[in-house]
Design a protein around this motif. Structure first.
Motif, PDB file in Angstrom:
ATOM      1  N   PRO A 345      33.482  39.506 -12.466  1.00 26.76           N
ATOM      2  CA  PRO A 345      34.273  39.001 -11.336  1.00 26.76           C
ATOM      3  C   PRO A 345      33.339  38.341 -10.328  1.00 26.76           C
ATOM      4  CG  PRO A 345      33.971  41.355 -11.120  1.00 26.76           C
ATOM      5  CD  PRO A 345      33.352  40.962 -12.441  1.00 26.76           C
ATOM      6  N   ALA A 346      33.736  37.169  -9.807  1.00 28.28           N
ATOM      7  CA  ALA A 346      32.825  36.443  -8.924  1.00 28.28           C
ATOM      8  C   ALA A 346      33.595  35.764  -7.806  1.00 28.28           C
ATOM      9  CB  ALA A 346      32.041  35.398  -9.729  1.00 28.28           C
ATOM     10  N   TYR A 347      33.074  35.899  -6.626  1.00 36.54           N
ATOM     11  CA  TYR A 347      33.609  35.174  -5.473  1.00 36.54           C
ATOM     12  C   TYR A 347      32.424  34.606  -4.695  1.00 36.54           C
ATOM     13  CZ  TYR A 347      35.569  34.127  -0.919  1.00 36.54           C
ATOM     14  OH  TYR A 347      35.917  33.484   0.240  1.00 36.54           O
ATOM     15  N   HIS A 415      38.150  42.265 -26.958  1.00 38.32           N
ATOM     16  CA  HIS A 415      37.588  43.416 -27.651  1.00 38.32           C
ATOM     17  C   HIS A 415      38.004  44.722 -26.968  1.00 38.32           C
ATOM     18  CE1 HIS A 415      35.246  40.582 -29.941  1.00 38.32           C
ATOM     19  NE2 HIS A 415      34.743  40.062 -28.820  1.00 38.32           N
ATOM     20  N   GLU A 416      37.867  45.812 -27.709  1.00 38.86           N
ATOM     21  CA  GLU A 416      38.235  47.137 -27.203  1.00 38.86           C
ATOM     22  C   GLU A 416      37.259  47.642 -26.161  1.00 38.86           C
ATOM     23  OE1 GLU A 416      39.795  51.101 -26.797  1.00 38.86           O
ATOM     24  OE2 GLU A 416      40.653  49.134 -27.255  1.00 38.86           O
ATOM     25  N   LEU A 417      35.988  47.370 -26.359  1.00 41.84           N
ATOM     26  CA  LEU A 417      34.981  47.838 -25.398  1.00 41.84           C
ATOM     27  C   LEU A 417      34.735  46.755 -24.359  1.00 41.84           C
ATOM     28  CD1 LEU A 417      32.403  49.603 -27.757  1.00 41.84           C
ATOM     29  CD2 LEU A 417      34.413  50.558 -26.590  1.00 41.84           C
ATOM     30  N   ILE A 418      34.813  47.144 -23.108  1.00 43.93           N
ATOM     31  CA  ILE A 418      34.712  46.189 -21.994  1.00 43.93           C
ATOM     32  C   ILE A 418      33.593  46.629 -21.061  1.00 43.93           C
ATOM     33  CG2 ILE A 418      35.883  45.230 -19.990  1.00 43.93           C
ATOM     34  CD1 ILE A 418      38.507  45.529 -21.507  1.00 43.93           C
ATOM     35  N   VAL A 419      32.653  45.741 -20.806  1.00 45.07           N
ATOM     36  CA  VAL A 419      31.581  45.971 -19.843  1.00 45.07           C
ATOM     37  C   VAL A 419      31.917  45.213 -18.562  1.00 45.07           C
ATOM     38  CG1 VAL A 419      29.145  45.542 -19.322  1.00 45.07           C
ATOM     39  CG2 VAL A 419      29.807  46.404 -21.568  1.00 45.07           C
ATOM     40  N   MET A 420      31.727  45.867 -17.438  1.00 42.34           N
ATOM     41  CA  MET A 420      31.953  45.216 -16.150  1.00 42.34           C
ATOM     42  C   MET A 420      30.649  45.161 -15.376  1.00 42.34           C
ATOM     43  SD  MET A 420      35.583  46.923 -14.979  1.00 42.34           S
ATOM     44  CE  MET A 420      37.017  46.906 -16.061  1.00 42.34           C
ATOM     45  N   MET A 421      30.413  44.006 -14.760  1.00 39.88           N
ATOM     46  CA  MET A 421      29.212  43.838 -13.952  1.00 39.88           C
ATOM     47  C   MET A 421      29.552  42.959 -12.760  1.00 39.88           C
ATOM     48  SD  MET A 421      27.104  41.062 -16.256  1.00 39.88           S
ATOM     49  CE  MET A 421      25.656  41.129 -15.240  1.00 39.88           C
ATOM     50  N   ASP A 422      28.633  42.857 -11.813  1.00 40.33           N
ATOM     51  CA  ASP A 422      28.854  42.046 -10.628  1.00 40.33           C
ATOM     52  C   ASP A 422      28.213  40.677 -10.791  1.00 40.33           C
ATOM     53  OD1 ASP A 422      30.292  43.960  -9.233  1.00 40.33           O
ATOM     54  OD2 ASP A 422      28.477  44.903  -8.454  1.00 40.33           O
ATOM     55  N   ARG A 483      29.658  67.145 -16.247  1.00 48.52           N
ATOM     56  CA  ARG A 483      30.839  66.464 -16.770  1.00 48.52           C
ATOM     57  C   ARG A 483      31.833  66.119 -15.664  1.00 48.52           C
ATOM     58  NH1 ARG A 483      33.035  69.576 -21.954  1.00 48.52           N
ATOM     59  NH2 ARG A 483      34.399  67.731 -21.926  1.00 48.52           N
ATOM     60  N   CYS A 484      31.301  65.626 -14.556  1.00 48.78           N
ATOM     61  CA  CYS A 484      32.180  65.210 -13.453  1.00 48.78           C
ATOM     62  C   CYS A 484      31.612  63.981 -12.759  1.00 48.78           C
ATOM     63  CB  CYS A 484      32.411  66.352 -12.469  1.00 48.78           C
ATOM     64  SG  CYS A 484      30.901  66.984 -11.705  1.00 48.78           S
ATOM     65  N   MET A 485      31.112  63.010 -13.520  1.00 51.27           N
ATOM     66  CA  MET A 485      30.577  61.773 -12.972  1.00 51.27           C
ATOM     67  C   MET A 485      31.598  61.133 -12.030  1.00 51.27           C
ATOM     68  SD  MET A 485      27.868  59.719 -13.369  1.00 51.27           S
ATOM     69  CE  MET A 485      27.330  60.167 -15.032  1.00 51.27           C
ATOM     70  N   PRO A 486      31.261  60.954 -10.744  1.00 56.38           N
ATOM     71  CA  PRO A 486      32.280  60.483  -9.808  1.00 56.38           C
ATOM     72  C   PRO A 486      32.476  58.978  -9.795  1.00 56.38           C
ATOM     73  CG  PRO A 486      30.262  60.980  -8.636  1.00 56.38           C
ATOM     74  CD  PRO A 486      30.023  61.349 -10.065  1.00 56.38           C
ATOM     75  N   THR A 487      31.470  58.207 -10.261  1.00 57.62           N
ATOM     76  CA  THR A 487      31.558  56.759 -10.106  1.00 57.62           C
ATOM     77  C   THR A 487      30.869  56.018 -11.241  1.00 57.62           C
ATOM     78  OG1 THR A 487      31.567  56.949  -7.698  1.00 57.62           O
ATOM     79  CG2 THR A 487      31.009  54.804  -8.597  1.00 57.62           C
ATOM     80  N   ILE A 488      31.553  55.037 -11.788  1.00 57.54           N
ATOM     81  CA  ILE A 488      30.923  54.046 -12.660  1.00 57.54           C
ATOM     82  C   ILE A 488      30.534  52.889 -11.746  1.00 57.54           C
ATOM     83  CG2 ILE A 488      31.212  52.476 -14.591  1.00 57.54           C
ATOM     84  CD1 ILE A 488      31.365  55.378 -15.391  1.00 57.54           C
ATOM     85  N   PRO A 489      29.250  52.628 -11.528  1.00 55.40           N
ATOM     86  CA  PRO A 489      28.874  51.583 -10.577  1.00 55.40           C
ATOM     87  C   PRO A 489      29.402  50.224 -11.007  1.00 55.40           C
ATOM     88  CG  PRO A 489      26.971  52.266 -11.871  1.00 55.40           C
ATOM     89  CD  PRO A 489      28.062  53.232 -12.176  1.00 55.40           C
ATOM     90  N   GLY A 490      29.921  49.463 -10.060  1.00 61.05           N
ATOM     91  CA  GLY A 490      30.463  48.156 -10.377  1.00 61.05           C
ATOM     92  C   GLY A 490      29.429  47.205 -10.934  1.00 61.05           C
TER      93      GLY A 490
END
Length: 727
Positions: A345-347, A415-422, A483-490
């Motif tokens: 995603p880009a702005y 695809h089924e697996l999706i990577v998100m980055m900034d 087993r309680c990771m609070p955040t997947i970094p954007g």
């Protein structure tokens, strides 16, 4: 205005601490006691006279004695919250009156006891504000000691007293050339100086029988008896009173106030009008400072416990995490080789987007890249299209925000697996491959990568480097084991498309969409894990203003996410487990601990000003040492150079205060129902992946280094695709 309310709160807290130090005699305390001096300047009638010296008026000073069979009990240095009530109870039991010479510091802190003294018929006199030997003080300091003492009496009991007893005073025949001028000056200010005839020596604690003997006059003579109701353990004084009062009554003595014994008008004058309100305001401010200080001490205790618990958990669980990863038999399952969709995603990312896309093209894992242009006005989409790279396409949309852009990307993903980055982040060739390997375990729904700060060559960047390696990545190892990771970094995260669809995709409910989606996945029963070798390099804010804007959004978004998922606390199954393990840890370590952490530095300042200085410095250095140990271990795990830790002490002194004010403002915004806008950060395109894409600074020969995680206290990524206000 962004700094005003948090700054006012901080200033108010410091003012309360200063007032507390002031009232506890920790600034102006002077414990010097002058040695004896010659007596040739003291009139003979004073040296050989009685214990009451009246130097008021313009005539010669006179001295008065207590009539026979009358005893004036006097108590110095109070009121004390423990011993003064016991003394008053004993006097009341035997219907005896006394004179209490109170200090302003104690009267300010315990006004109810002063009022009780007056209400029960006792007289109150001045013993200065904080008990210095006035022979060492200037006239202005003497005036201040008296006026502050009177202010405390006015606020506590609404009276003014004309009785005064100098600290460290003794008998009339001990008056000398140093104390006599003070007595004359005090008399000129309208006070009667009250010394003593008998010293019970209860301050020595010789035992109740000895105290009683020392306080017994010979042959029925009248006397002023010196005792103490404060300044230490006064249990012997209380015990002595229990036998002394009835014994002297049987011997024919009456226990009276000083003015009663001398047949004079009361020493008390009622205070009214502005002077009364000034006194009440003073006593109220002191009470507030005592309560605030008490709350701060509790807060300091809480942060102390949290610091030790957090660092203990991080060290132990990070060590276990490292051992697990290094085990030869460790694996997530069959190697994951299927193609992956990467969403960017880009702005308005024209400075960074080319580096971002090129880094993905160097990936050693098959990828499809989708750049979702969120209504950019700087030609971001045109730059990507002009690159004409294979497997890279642009999806344009009107500006709708980062969550909407990601959902749009998910809809176009092949695809089924999706990577998100900034859009300001670059990947190493192995990042995607390392990031998706945990999906070999079908229970894994999302994976957090290891985001690193690329622009660490500035002081703010170096501080964030320390914070991210020490805090966020070490935290992620801990949360992974729990087993309680609070955040997947954007900046670097991967998801199963199935998992995203089951929880409804990216939500626009909060400003921390990455924290929100991670919590939603936990509640849906998916495992969220950490892939430390999946490194991404991102651009951290380079100014205090930008850092403030970013962290303000992250902090507020984290609070929103915690509140949104609060029902997990009472639910069953995976949701309940996360609610009763993950949510408390996130609340304690990401919200409460950073909010209270500056208390360590506040009390350092307090200790340096008021003391005990050595113990305060030692305690602060002890906390710093613990942090340094954790930081060094985190740097070792991340294979970072230790040289960056040189700035750790400065970071703790300055950076921690900034994070405190940010969190405080976030709390104020949340509690007042404020609305926070997404604030786009200015990017420079200064970050490239090491060994892959040189940054502009590297091309200019600046030699910029690379460092850790771009996550926040909430673990949010650094992308800024949304400008719309979020409730």
């Amino acid at each position: 205005m962004r700094y005003l309310l948090p700054s006012l709160v901080l200033v108010a807290l410091l003012a309360m601490l200063m007032l507390r130090g002031y009232v506890h005699s920790e600034i102006l305390a002077d414990h010097r006691v002058r040695p004896p001096a010659p007596t040739d300047e003291v009139p003979r009638r004073i040296l050989e006279g009685g214990p009451v010296i009246d130097a008021r008026g313009t005539g010669p000073a006179t001295s008065l004695r207590i009539p026979d069979h009358k005893l004036v009990l006097t108590f110095d240095d109070g009121p004390d919250p423990v011993w003064t009530p016991k003394v008053l109870d004993t006097l009341k039991r035997y219907d005896a009156h006394a004179v209490f010479f109170v200090t302003g510091t104690m009267a300010s802190r315990h006004p109810a006891l002063v009022k009780r003294m007056v209400d029960e018929g006792h007289e109150v006199g001045l013993h200065t504000f904080n008990h210095p030997d006035l022979a060492y003080q200037s006239r202005s300091r003497t005036d201040w000691e008296l006026s502050q003492n009177q202010l405390a009496l006015a606020g506590a009991a609404g009276i003014r007293s004309s009785l005064f007893r100098p600290p460290y005073s003794s008998f009339a025949d001990a008056m000398d050339n140093r104390s006599w001028p003070v007595t004359r000056y005090i008399g000129g200010r309208g006070y009667i100086t009250v010394l003593n005839t008998l010293d019970s020596e209860d301050w020595r604690r010789p035992g109740a029988p000895a105290i009683s003997r020392n306080a017994t006059p010979d042959g029925g003579k009248g006397a002023i008896v010196l005792m103490h109701d404060s300044g230490g353990d006064r249990s012997q004084t209380v015990a002595a009173l229990g036998r002394y009062l009835p014994e002297m009554r049987r011997a024919g003595y009456a226990f009276e106030n000083l003015t009663e014994a001398l047949g004079a008008p009361s020493a008390h004058t009622e205070v009214t009008g502005p002077d009364r309100w000034k006194g009440k305001a003073w006593v109220g401010a002191v009470a507030l400072s005592e309560n605030v200080t008490g709350a701060l001490v509790v807060g300091l205790s809480v942060i102390g416990v949290l610091v030790f618990v957090r660092f203990g958990l991080m060290l132990v669980l990070s060590f276990a995490h490292a051992r697990r990863v290094r085990r030869r038999d460790f694996g997530w399952g069959p190697p994951v080789t299927e193609p992956v969709t990467v969403l960017v995603p880009a702005y308005n990312e024209r400075e960074c987007i080319a580096n971002t896309v090129r880094s993905l093209m160097a990936s050693d894992h098959p990828v499809e890249v989708i750049v979702i242009d969120d209504g950019s006005t700087d030609g971001t989409a045109d730059i990507v299209e002009a690159l004409r790279l294979p497997n890279v396409r642009v999806v344009r949309q009107p500006n709708a925000g980062k969550p909407a852009a990601l959902n749009n990307g998910i809809a176009h993903a092949g695809h089924e697996l999706i990577v998100m980055m900034d859009g300001d982040t670059v990947f190493e060739p192995s990042t995607v491959r390392e990031l998706v390997q945990p999906f070999g375990d079908p229970r894994v729904g999302a994976v957090a990568g290891n985001a690193k700060v690329g622009n660490r060559d500035t002081l703010i960047g170096a501080w964030q480097h320390i914070e991210y390696v020490m805090g966020f990545n070490l935290d992620r190892r801990m949360y992974d084991m729990l087993r309680c990771m609070p955040t997947i970094p954007g900046a670097v995260g991967a998801f199963r498309r199935t998992a995203l669809e089951r929880v409804g995709g990216m939500s626009e409910d909060t400003l921390a969409e990455d924290t929100d989606i991670t919590m939603a996945l936990h509640r849906d029963g998916w495992r969220v894990v950490y892939a430390e070798r999946a490194r991404a390099w991102t651009e951290a804010p380079e100014s205090v203003r930008q850092l403030w804007s970013q962290r303000y959004r992250w902090s507020y978004g984290t609070m929103q996410a915690i509140w949104k998922h609060r029902r997990a606390l009472v639910e069953r199954g995976p949701s309940g487990r996360f609610g009763r393990v993950g949510l408390p840890l996130v609340s304690l370590f990401m919200v409460l601990a950073p909010l209270l952490a500056p208390l360590i530095d506040v009390f350092l300042l307090y200790g340096l000003v008021f003391g005990p200085t050595r113990q305060t410095i030692a305690a602060w250095l002890g906390v710093l040492l613990i942090q340094a140990v954790c930081a060094a271990y985190a740097f070792r795990l991340d294979k970072e150079r230790m040289t960056h830790l040189i700035s750790l002490p400065l970071q703790q002194l300055l950076y921690r205060q900034l994070m405190y004010v940010v969190l405080l403002q976030s709390w104020i915004t949340a509690l007042t129902g404020g609305r926070l806008r997404w604030q786009k950060l200015r990017r420079t395109g200064a970050v490239g992946a090491p060994g892959l894409i040189p940054s502009p600074r590297e091309r200019a020969g600046s030699g910029a280094g690379f460092g850790p995680d771009s996550g926040s206290g909430s673990g949010s990524g650094s992308g800024d695709a949304d400008r719309r206000p979020v409730a």
